[in-house]
Design a protein around this motif. Structure first.
Motif, mmCIF file in Angstrom:
data_model
loop_
_atom_site.group_PDB
_atom_site.id
_atom_site.type_symbol
_atom_site.label_atom_id
_atom_site.label_comp_id
_atom_site.label_asym_id
_atom_site.label_seq_id
_atom_site.Cartn_x
_atom_site.Cartn_y
_atom_site.Cartn_z
ATOM 1 N N GLU A 272 -28.697 29.873 -77.714
ATOM 2 C CA GLU A 272 -28.443 29.090 -76.496
ATOM 3 C C GLU A 272 -29.387 27.884 -76.417
ATOM 4 O O GLU A 272 -28.969 26.753 -76.163
ATOM 5 N N ASN A 273 -30.676 28.127 -76.670
ATOM 6 C CA ASN A 273 -31.667 27.041 -76.618
ATOM 7 C C ASN A 273 -31.394 25.978 -77.671
ATOM 8 O O ASN A 273 -31.526 24.775 -77.418
ATOM 9 N N ALA A 274 -31.020 26.440 -78.879
ATOM 10 C CA ALA A 274 -30.760 25.494 -79.973
ATOM 11 C C ALA A 274 -29.610 24.558 -79.613
ATOM 12 O O ALA A 274 -29.625 23.363 -79.945
ATOM 13 N N GLU A 275 -28.612 25.108 -78.895
ATOM 14 C CA GLU A 275 -27.474 24.273 -78.483
ATOM 15 C C GLU A 275 -27.855 23.324 -77.350
ATOM 16 O O GLU A 275 -27.439 22.170 -77.320
ATOM 17 N N LYS A 276 -28.672 23.823 -76.406
ATOM 18 C CA LYS A 276 -29.008 23.026 -75.217
ATOM 19 C C LYS A 276 -30.082 21.972 -75.491
ATOM 20 O O LYS A 276 -29.923 20.799 -75.197
ATOM 21 N N GLU A 277 -31.217 22.436 -76.031
ATOM 22 C CA GLU A 277 -32.373 21.528 -76.159
ATOM 23 C C GLU A 277 -32.909 21.397 -77.578
ATOM 24 O O GLU A 277 -33.849 20.666 -77.832
ATOM 25 N N GLY A 278 -32.269 22.106 -78.510
ATOM 26 C CA GLY A 278 -32.747 22.074 -79.898
ATOM 27 C C GLY A 278 -33.607 23.294 -80.190
ATOM 28 O O GLY A 278 -33.972 24.053 -79.295
ATOM 29 N N THR A 279 -33.910 23.501 -81.462
ATOM 30 C CA THR A 279 -34.783 24.618 -81.847
ATOM 31 C C THR A 279 -36.193 24.309 -81.371
ATOM 32 O O THR A 279 -36.499 23.187 -80.965
ATOM 33 N N ARG A 280 -37.065 25.321 -81.475
ATOM 34 C CA ARG A 280 -38.472 25.120 -81.065
ATOM 35 C C ARG A 280 -39.092 23.949 -81.837
ATOM 36 O O ARG A 280 -39.829 23.153 -81.275
ATOM 37 N N ALA A 281 -38.789 23.823 -83.121
ATOM 38 C CA ALA A 281 -39.349 22.721 -83.927
ATOM 39 C C ALA A 281 -38.918 21.375 -83.368
ATOM 40 O O ALA A 281 -39.702 20.423 -83.324
ATOM 41 N N GLU A 282 -37.649 21.288 -82.938
ATOM 42 C CA GLU A 282 -37.149 20.015 -82.405
ATOM 43 C C GLU A 282 -37.786 19.701 -81.056
ATOM 44 O O GLU A 282 -38.093 18.544 -80.747
ATOM 45 N N VAL A 283 -38.039 20.750 -80.254
ATOM 46 C CA VAL A 283 -38.762 20.571 -78.982
ATOM 47 C C VAL A 283 -40.183 20.084 -79.273
ATOM 48 O O VAL A 283 -40.692 19.157 -78.632
ATOM 49 N N VAL A 284 -40.825 20.726 -80.268
ATOM 50 C CA VAL A 284 -42.200 20.359 -80.629
ATOM 51 C C VAL A 284 -42.264 18.918 -81.146
ATOM 52 O O VAL A 284 -43.206 18.181 -80.850
ATOM 53 N N GLN A 285 -41.246 18.499 -81.904
ATOM 54 C CA GLN A 285 -41.224 17.110 -82.390
ATOM 55 C C GLN A 285 -41.271 16.133 -81.220
ATOM 56 O O GLN A 285 -41.993 15.139 -81.264
ATOM 57 N N ARG A 286 -40.520 16.447 -80.154
ATOM 58 C CA ARG A 286 -40.538 15.574 -78.969
ATOM 59 C C ARG A 286 -41.901 15.630 -78.281
ATOM 60 O O ARG A 286 -42.449 14.601 -77.878
ATOM 61 N N LEU A 287 -42.451 16.844 -78.168
ATOM 62 C CA LEU A 287 -43.775 17.000 -77.556
ATOM 63 C C LEU A 287 -44.829 16.220 -78.340
ATOM 64 O O LEU A 287 -45.691 15.556 -77.762
#
Length: 441
Positions: A272-287
């Motif tokens: 669900e998260n991967a579809e909505k906001e991306g995987t944790r790695a993709e979230v971290v890339q933004r952070l």
């Protein structure tokens, strides 16, 4: 004149580096560091410059005589170092995103240190850490290697088995995060808390909890079943434990146990998260993008509070506390990854374990816990088998060994799915797995 203390940090361009700098500044009175070498690779050069300049400003603001060197020359950084810290990521966050996204296609957990993602991070990392060990033998044979690179348990296992370096300690911020979380739950100072830890990295249990030397485990176990309790680690949400399960388990699980005891919940949430906001790695890339913009600010001379969202809280406390305790022969108790030496009866003597240790100038001395409780013993042994076989696969580049490692991991549902994931991930990470492709060709 006595030579000052030198620390080499491999992966110096990491967003975590300000944590480390803060730790060295706070503990300078106990560990008079004179040279800190931050080393990275060509692809990390820009980040190294940005974070290195922030490090210099932090040291300057603190008014301390620490010389911060930035370099892409690992050998220069290692030469005559007293301590070497490792915090690198082979393939950068792009590789982590593949580790997380590919297994999800097969309905299998995609995670940095568990399941297929943990295997592939180990396969990419272990050959590099063993190269570093060889260089250490030549350039700083007396140095301590403090490894924070994930999967820390598997990496420590590989160093113990496949290198000549015995002065190695693996470190993780999960145990200290659990201590801090429990201190908060009980509304007491962290210094009053002690947890008897035993198990493996990201598979560690708290066997008992003490405040001022008095066991409060039963009270803590009750508090952990409260639906309002949201977990100890920022990057792993707590979904609450069934009270009856936790009471029967009778030891404190760590946040990563969610992946083993609540597998379906965690996989569904990750999809669900991967579809909505991306995987944790993709979230971290933004952070990280935000963090490095902050780091560029020439007026910034402290660790920004936003770094906590990155998931590495208490890293500096854990890392510099350990280094300081070794240097000063403190004999205090800390949970680290080290050779078992009989501390946990159900794990081989020479294997890496995560366990409470007395920290001395000769390194960690594991505190004997005997056999792990029956309810957790089998899972810990299964993960240790996985780590050992995965480390062997990383060193040999042998396809069958890698398939065996992935299939025996409890997060992989079958050999057929393991093979499909292995084939796709080998292809995806080809650039960073030369051993496998040399052997295949």
């Amino acid at each position: 004149m006595a030579k000052g203390l030198k620390v080499a940090t491999i992966g110096g361009g990491s967003s975590y580096t300000p944590e480390l700098i803060e730790g060295f500044i706070k503990r300078y009175h106990e560990f008079p560091l004179s040279e800190l070498w931050l080393v990275d690779i060509e692809e990390g050069k820009e980040k190294l410059e940005i974070v290195g300049n922030l490090a210099k400003r932090m040291v300057q603001k603190a008014g301390l005589p620490i010389n911060v060197h930035l370099t892409l020359d690992r050998r220069a950084a290692l030469k005559e170092a007293d301590f070497v810290t490792t915090q690198f990521r082979v393939g950068l966050l792009e590789a982590r995103a593949k580790d997380e996204r590919i297994p999800l296609k097969y309905g299998v957990l995609g995670q940095e240190t568990n399941g297929p993602g943990g295997l592939f991070k180990g396969l990419r990392t272990i050959p590099v850490i063993l190269d570093i060990c060889e260089e250490m033998e030549e350039l700083c044979p007396e140095a301590w290697l403090i490894n924070f690179t994930n999967p820390a348990g598997m990496v420590t296992e590989a160093v113990l088995r496949y290198s000549n370096i015995d002065k190695v300690v693996g470190l993780c911020n999960v145990p200290i995060g659990m201590e801090m979380g429990i201190a908060k739950l009980l509304n007491v100072e962290h210094s009053r808390i002690r947890i008897d830890f035993a198990g493996l990295n990201h598979m560690v249990y708290g066997l008992d909890v003490f405040v001022d030397g008095v066991s409060v485990k039963d009270k803590v176990m009750n508090l952990l079943t409260d639906p309002k309790h949201t977990g100890f680690v920022k990057n792993i949400p707590g979904y609450g434990w069934e009270p009856e399960f936790l009471q029967a388990l009778d030891v404190l699980p760590c946040p990563y146990h969610m992946y083993y005891y609540k597998t379906k919940t965690m996989v569904d949430k990750d999809i669900e998260n991967a579809e909505k906001e991306g995987t944790r790695a993709e979230v971290v890339q933004r952070l990280e993008k935000e963090l490095f913009e902050l780091y560029k600010d020439e007026n910034l001379a402290i660790k920004p509070p936003q770094l906590e969202k990155r998931g590495g809280a208490y890293y500096s406390d854990a890392a510099v506390r350990l280094i300081t305790s070794i240097y000063n022969d403190k004999g205090d108790i800390q949970p680290v990854n080290t050779m078992n030496r009989g501390a946990i009866a159900s794990i081989p003597y020479e294997s890496a374990v995560e366990v409470s240790c007395m920290i001395t100038k000769d390194g960690p001395r594991p505190i004997t816990v005997g056999a792990l409780p029956v309810p957790v013993r089998g899972l810990v042994q299964q993960i240790k088998s996985f780590e050992r076989i995965a480390a062997e696969a990383a060193v040999t580049g042998d396809y069958n060994t890698a398939l065996l490692a992935l299939t025996i991991n409890p997060l992989t549902p079958s050999d057929k799915i393991a093979k499909a994931i292995l084939d796709e991930m080998l292809e995806a990470h080809k650039e960073h797995l030369p051993k496998f492709f040399t052997v295949l060709n």
